[in-house]
Design a protein around this motif. Structure first.
Motif, PDB file in Angstrom:
ATOM      1  N   HIS A   1      23.822  55.658 -10.127  1.00 14.45           N
ATOM      2  CA  HIS A   1      22.500  55.060 -10.343  1.00 14.45           C
ATOM      3  C   HIS A   1      22.609  53.578 -10.024  1.00 14.45           C
ATOM      4  O   HIS A   1      23.030  52.764 -10.836  1.00 14.45           O
ATOM      5  N   ASN A   2      22.209  53.235  -8.830  1.00 15.70           N
ATOM      6  CA  ASN A   2      22.464  51.917  -8.279  1.00 15.70           C
ATOM      7  C   ASN A   2      21.343  51.574  -7.313  1.00 15.70           C
ATOM      8  O   ASN A   2      20.675  52.466  -6.808  1.00 15.70           O
ATOM      9  N   ARG A   3      21.141  50.308  -7.026  1.00 11.31           N
ATOM     10  CA  ARG A   3      20.196  49.974  -5.965  1.00 11.31           C
ATOM     11  C   ARG A   3      20.693  50.577  -4.655  1.00 11.31           C
ATOM     12  O   ARG A   3      21.880  50.472  -4.318  1.00 11.31           O
ATOM     13  N   HIS A   4      19.788  51.161  -3.906  1.00 10.67           N
ATOM     14  CA  HIS A   4      20.194  51.901  -2.711  1.00 10.67           C
ATOM     15  C   HIS A   4      20.988  51.016  -1.735  1.00 10.67           C
ATOM     16  O   HIS A   4      21.998  51.444  -1.171  1.00 10.67           O
ATOM     17  N   GLN A   5      20.555  49.780  -1.563  1.00  9.07           N
ATOM     18  CA  GLN A   5      21.238  48.902  -0.613  1.00  9.07           C
ATOM     19  C   GLN A   5      22.655  48.561  -1.087  1.00  9.07           C
ATOM     20  O   GLN A   5      23.520  48.191  -0.284  1.00  9.07           O
ATOM     21  N   ASP A   6      22.898  48.666  -2.392  1.00  6.77           N
ATOM     22  CA  ASP A   6      24.231  48.367  -2.923  1.00  6.77           C
ATOM     23  C   ASP A   6      25.163  49.570  -2.879  1.00  6.77           C
ATOM     24  O   ASP A   6      26.370  49.430  -3.111  1.00  6.77           O
ATOM     25  N   ASN A   7      24.609  50.749  -2.615  1.00  4.72           N
ATOM     26  CA  ASN A   7      25.462  51.942  -2.508  1.00  4.72           C
ATOM     27  C   ASN A   7      26.328  51.913  -1.251  1.00  4.72           C
ATOM     28  O   ASN A   7      27.430  52.456  -1.227  1.00  4.72           O
ATOM     29  N   LYS A   8      25.824  51.282  -0.203  1.00  6.51           N
ATOM     30  CA  LYS A   8      26.532  51.308   1.076  1.00  6.51           C
ATOM     31  C   LYS A   8      27.894  50.624   1.019  1.00  6.51           C
ATOM     32  O   LYS A   8      28.902  51.215   1.417  1.00  6.51           O
TER      33      LYS A   8
ATOM     34  N   MET B   1      21.183  59.741   4.293  1.00  5.84           N
ATOM     35  CA  MET B   1      21.663  58.524   4.950  1.00  5.84           C
ATOM     36  C   MET B   1      23.185  58.589   4.983  1.00  5.84           C
ATOM     37  O   MET B   1      23.820  58.938   3.984  1.00  5.84           O
ATOM     38  N   ASP B   2      23.795  58.269   6.122  1.00  5.08           N
ATOM     39  CA  ASP B   2      25.249  58.375   6.214  1.00  5.08           C
ATOM     40  C   ASP B   2      25.890  56.998   6.273  1.00  5.08           C
ATOM     41  O   ASP B   2      25.336  56.053   6.834  1.00  5.08           O
ATOM     42  N   VAL B   3      27.079  56.899   5.668  1.00  2.00           N
ATOM     43  CA  VAL B   3      27.870  55.670   5.653  1.00  2.00           C
ATOM     44  C   VAL B   3      29.307  56.038   5.996  1.00  2.00           C
ATOM     45  O   VAL B   3      29.857  57.005   5.446  1.00  2.00           O
ATOM     46  N   LYS B   4      29.913  55.280   6.901  1.00  2.00           N
ATOM     47  CA  LYS B   4      31.322  55.535   7.239  1.00  2.00           C
ATOM     48  C   LYS B   4      32.196  55.021   6.095  1.00  2.00           C
ATOM     49  O   LYS B   4      32.119  53.861   5.703  1.00  2.00           O
ATOM     50  N   ASN B   5      33.030  55.921   5.535  1.00  2.00           N
ATOM     51  CA  ASN B   5      33.850  55.532   4.402  1.00  2.00           C
ATOM     52  C   ASN B   5      35.215  55.023   4.844  1.00  2.00           C
ATOM     53  O   ASN B   5      35.484  54.862   6.037  1.00  2.00           O
ATOM     54  N   LEU B   6      36.088  54.779   3.887  1.00  2.00           N
ATOM     55  CA  LEU B   6      37.394  54.194   4.186  1.00  2.00           C
ATOM     56  C   LEU B   6      38.268  55.130   5.007  1.00  2.00           C
ATOM     57  O   LEU B   6      39.215  54.687   5.660  1.00  2.00           O
ATOM     58  N   ASP B   7      37.969  56.428   4.983  1.00  2.00           N
ATOM     59  CA  ASP B   7      38.689  57.399   5.819  1.00  2.00           C
ATOM     60  C   ASP B   7      38.233  57.346   7.273  1.00  2.00           C
ATOM     61  O   ASP B   7      38.827  57.977   8.134  1.00  2.00           O
ATOM     62  N   GLY B   8      37.149  56.622   7.515  1.00  2.00           N
ATOM     63  CA  GLY B   8      36.546  56.660   8.842  1.00  2.00           C
ATOM     64  C   GLY B   8      35.616  57.842   9.007  1.00  2.00           C
ATOM     65  O   GLY B   8      35.108  58.113  10.105  1.00  2.00           O
ATOM     66  N   LYS B   9      35.380  58.566   7.924  1.00  2.00           N
ATOM     67  CA  LYS B   9      34.485  59.721   7.927  1.00  2.00           C
ATOM     68  C   LYS B   9      33.145  59.345   7.308  1.00  2.00           C
ATOM     69  O   LYS B   9      32.965  58.239   6.799  1.00  2.00           O
ATOM     70  N   LEU B  10      32.215  60.276   7.352  1.00  2.00           N
ATOM     71  CA  LEU B  10      30.881  60.007   6.830  1.00  2.00           C
ATOM     72  C   LEU B  10      30.731  60.520   5.404  1.00  2.00           C
ATOM     73  O   LEU B  10      31.087  61.648   5.096  1.00  2.00           O
ATOM     74  N   THR B  11      30.207  59.658   4.558  1.00  2.00           N
ATOM     75  CA  THR B  11      29.729  60.056   3.232  1.00  2.00           C
ATOM     76  C   THR B  11      28.207  60.001   3.299  1.00  2.00           C
ATOM     77  O   THR B  11      27.636  59.084   3.882  1.00  2.00           O
TER      78      THR B  11
ATOM     79  N   VAL C   1      29.767  49.989  -1.556  1.00  2.00           N
ATOM     80  CA  VAL C   1      30.641  50.740  -2.474  1.00  2.00           C
ATOM     81  C   VAL C   1      31.199  51.963  -1.767  1.00  2.00           C
ATOM     82  O   VAL C   1      32.405  52.248  -1.810  1.00  2.00           O
ATOM     83  N   THR C   2      30.330  52.685  -1.083  1.00  2.00           N
ATOM     84  CA  THR C   2      30.742  53.898  -0.370  1.00  2.00           C
ATOM     85  C   THR C   2      31.752  53.581   0.723  1.00  2.00           C
ATOM     86  O   THR C   2      32.737  54.304   0.909  1.00  2.00           O
ATOM     87  N   ALA C   3      31.534  52.498   1.436  1.00  2.26           N
ATOM     88  CA  ALA C   3      32.401  52.142   2.558  1.00  2.26           C
ATOM     89  C   ALA C   3      33.816  51.815   2.118  1.00  2.26           C
ATOM     90  O   ALA C   3      34.752  51.874   2.920  1.00  2.26           O
ATOM     91  N   ASN C   4      34.012  51.501   0.844  1.00  2.00           N
ATOM     92  CA  ASN C   4      35.331  51.116   0.346  1.00  2.00           C
ATOM     93  C   ASN C   4      36.030  52.217  -0.433  1.00  2.00           C
ATOM     94  O   ASN C   4      37.023  51.959  -1.114  1.00  2.00           O
ATOM     95  N   MET C   5      35.514  53.449  -0.336  1.00  2.00           N
ATOM     96  CA  MET C   5      36.159  54.572  -1.019  1.00  2.00           C
ATOM     97  C   MET C   5      36.432  55.701  -0.037  1.00  2.00           C
ATOM     98  O   MET C   5      35.868  55.759   1.047  1.00  2.00           O
ATOM     99  N   CYS C   6      37.325  56.610  -0.446  1.00  2.00           N
ATOM    100  CA  CYS C   6      37.722  57.729   0.417  1.00  2.00           C
ATOM    101  C   CYS C   6      37.318  59.056  -0.213  1.00  2.00           C
ATOM    102  O   CYS C   6      37.155  59.164  -1.427  1.00  2.00           O
ATOM    103  N   SER C   7      37.195  60.070   0.621  1.00  2.00           N
ATOM    104  CA  SER C   7      37.137  61.474   0.197  1.00  2.00           C
ATOM    105  C   SER C   7      35.919  61.830  -0.637  1.00  2.00           C
ATOM    106  O   SER C   7      35.977  62.756  -1.445  1.00  2.00           O
ATOM    107  N   ILE C   8      34.829  61.111  -0.486  1.00  2.00           N
ATOM    108  CA  ILE C   8      33.581  61.460  -1.167  1.00  2.00           C
ATOM    109  C   ILE C   8      32.647  62.094  -0.147  1.00  2.00           C
ATOM    110  O   ILE C   8      32.382  61.520   0.909  1.00  2.00           O
TER     111      ILE C   8
END
Length: 425
Positions: A212-219, A255-265, A221-228
């Protein structure tokens, strides 16, 4: 496309109609048994989600006040929890494998909350069979003492693969919850990643986060994590939809974001007040690979590779006289098996791929004085099937399913040409 990520995860995450819902069961952490290969049947799980219901239990007008006869006549009334229930019932009849998640802020916003607090909404959500909700900014409105403690993650076990669900917030909380100004919210990345690794150790490879976060702030956070694979969001009251021409649409769904694995969350949310119910599908390509496994690698002596090939040639683990349960498939190795020879001496003319300094790769005779990089799946590495001479553990890489998908993507239109294999003769 991959998702759900963890990321990747061969999961194939698609979106159907762009919004609807359903229910199922959950279990608390622990007691999760890791499935053996081939135990998994084909599966297709529908994830439905809502967010920011804000106690809209009854008909309401555009100003979130009571809906009068005029509003009803003009079709300007929202139906809140009633609408969610109708959609859930409809989708339950259409799809047998579903979970229903909520992205937070289900209380507050209406007089129902002033009088009943959260109990009446909890009764409705239980009746509709929500599986998971999360702590959000309005949970703090009556003070921290009234907060419910939640486990760091939950495991959904009702269908096919087990799905891990992690719930967390970020420091954005301090800006959207008035009573949290003196509460320090740490960066969640390391804590969430630790929970992911713990879930992986239990054999749970598909991870969903509820944030539960502002949508623009999710990106970021997502980009700095793996395997989600998937993040179910809330708070921003945004309408996401593939149809950009729709009124109020603020982005694609999902909406897709490239994560730390280089994959899409994938990140989703469903506006507010139960006006929309999000729908996204997880499914598994079992015709490509019959089970889920991570890729692992290890540096081994070349004798290890020779012994492995001897095991395959004899269909038994020669040094321990254990029968092989299954045959291995190889890449980057060629050998001729001489069935007339004794066990331990059947693998001849062994060639392996050798990479030169300039990056070129060519087959050369196996040099028993050197070492090789051995890449396999965790199931084989742990000794299952009795294929490897000596079991080993190594950090998880990508899911094998994702590796296969990436490989297929290198071919024009995803079409693989048939060829006669001559690696093992």
């Amino acid at each position: 496309m991959t998702v759900p990520g963890g990321n990747t995860n061969m999961i194939i995450l698609g979106s159907n109609t762009n919004m609807m819902v359903l229910g199922g069961n959950t279990t608390a952490p622990g007691g999760v048994t890791k499935p053996l290969p081939n135990d998994n049947k084909p599966w297709n799980i529908m994830i439905m989600h809502t967010n920011d219901i804000d106690m809209h239990l009854d008909l309401f007008n555009l100003g979130s006040a009571d809906c009068m006869a005029k509003h009803i006549a003009d079709s300007k009334c929202g139906r809140g929890i009633v609408c969610i229930n109708m959609v859930v019932d409809k989708l339950c009849a259409m799809h047998s494998q579903s979970y229903l998640l909520d992205g937070g802020d289900n209380i507050q916003g209406m007089l129902f909350n002033t009088y009943y607090k959260g109990k009446i909404l909890a009764d409705y959500m239980n009746a509709i069979k929500y599986n998971v909700t999360t702590v959000s900014n309005h949970k703090w409105d009556d003070g921290a003492a009234n907060l419910d403690l939640v486990a760091p993650y939950m495991v959904l076990t009702k269908y096919g693969p087990n799905l891990g669900v992690i719930r967390f917030m970020t420091s954005v909380l301090n800006g959207i919850a008035l009573l949290t100004s003196k509460i320090m919210v740490e960066d969640p990345v390391l804590v969430v990643q630790y929970a992911i690794e713990e879930l992986h150790s239990k054999g749970i490879k598909h991870i969903i986060c509820i944030l539960h976060n502002r949508h623009q702030d999710n990106k970021p956070v997502t980009a700095n994590m793996c395997s989600i694979s998937l993040i179910v969001g809330g708070n921003s009251h945004m309408l996401l939809n593939k149809n950009a021409s729709m009124a109020d649409v603020q982005g694609p769904y999902p909406m897709d974001v490239k994560n730390l694995d280089g994959k899409l969350t994938y990140i989703v949310q469903a506006k507010k007040f139960g006006k929309w119910v999000g729908l996204i599908n997880f499914s598994m390509i079992l015709t490509v690979l019959p089970f889920q496994n991570f890729v692992v690698d290890n540096v081994v002596d070349s004798q290890y590779m020779k012994d492995l090939l001897e095991n395959l040639a004899s269909m038994q683990k020669a040094k321990q006289i254990k029968a092989l349960i299954l045959f291995g498939h190889v890449l980057g190795v060629c050998a001729v098996f001489d069935c007339k020879q004794l066990a331990g001496f059947k693998a001849t003319k062994v060639m392996v791929n050798v990479k030169a300094v300039d990056g070129t790769v060519k087959l050369e005779p196996l040099n028993l004085k050197k070492q090789d990089v051995f890449v396999t799946i965790e199931f084989v590495a742990m000794g299952s099937g009795n294929i490897v001479p000596m079991p080993f553990t190594a950090p998880f890489g990508m899911l094998m399913l994702d590796e296969v998908l990436d490989f297929i993507k290198t071919f024009l239109d995803g079409k693989l040409l048939a060829f006669k294999d001559a690696r093992l003769q």
